[in-house]
Scaffold this motif. Structure first.
Motif: not given
Ligand code: ZN
Length: 168
Positions: A105, A135, A138
């Motif tokens: 990630e 991202e 995440h």
């Protein structure tokens, strides 16, 4: 990166790699008997595939070029091929699995963030920013899971055979 189709071709490859990584990590958690983390990884694999498809659809992009290996412009350390691992060890534990996921990630985030800052193309910039934000979420989510498991393992009784912490 100044071409939206070129950008999307890279995004396709990164998201494909992410989905594949999560599926492999999910399988490794099944053997490890960790149902919650397995489910989380499966969900992340689905998100990786869906997010990209939605973004492409919303943008009305239809012609994402299929690139040859040499046509990709990966910055150092980000190319998915460089991380084409030998496969996840079936003995991998939950902390290692989460660390691998976090690493992926972070690389994804770095890739999009650098493009968002460096591109002169407004379309690429908007999309790279959006993908970088995704991202970043995440990364934050993974950090939450890692924090959860770190707390659990630190409450376990210390292993008497291990070296004392903090001494080299
Ligand atoms: Zn991601």
């Amino acid at each position: 990166m100044e071409d939206i189709n070129l950008f999307l071709a890279h995004a396709v490859e990164l998201e494909r790699e992410a989905a594949r990584r999560y599926e492999e990590l999910a399988d490794s958690m099944r053997t490890d008997g960790n149902v919650a983390v397995e489910a989380f990884f499966r969900q992340m694999a689905v998100f990786s595939r869906k997010h990209l498809a939605l973004a492409v659809e919303r943008g009305g992009f239809r012609q994402i070029p299929a690139l040859t290996a040499e046509a990709y412009q990966w910055p150092d350390g980000i190319s998915p091929e460089q991380f084409d691992w030998i496969g996840v060890d079936c003995m991998i534990d939950v902390n290692n699995a989460l660390a691998i996921a976090l690493d992926g990630e972070r690389r994804g985030h770095a890739f999009y963030a650098v493009i968002a800052c460096s591109t002169g193309d407004p379309e690429v910039r908007v999309m790279a920013r959006e993908f970088a934000a995704e991202e970043a979420e995440h990364v934050a989510e993974l950090e939450k899971w890692i924090g959860r498991y770190a707390t659990q393992s630190s409450t376990r009784p210390a292993d008497p055979t291990s070296e004392p912490a903090g001494r080299a």
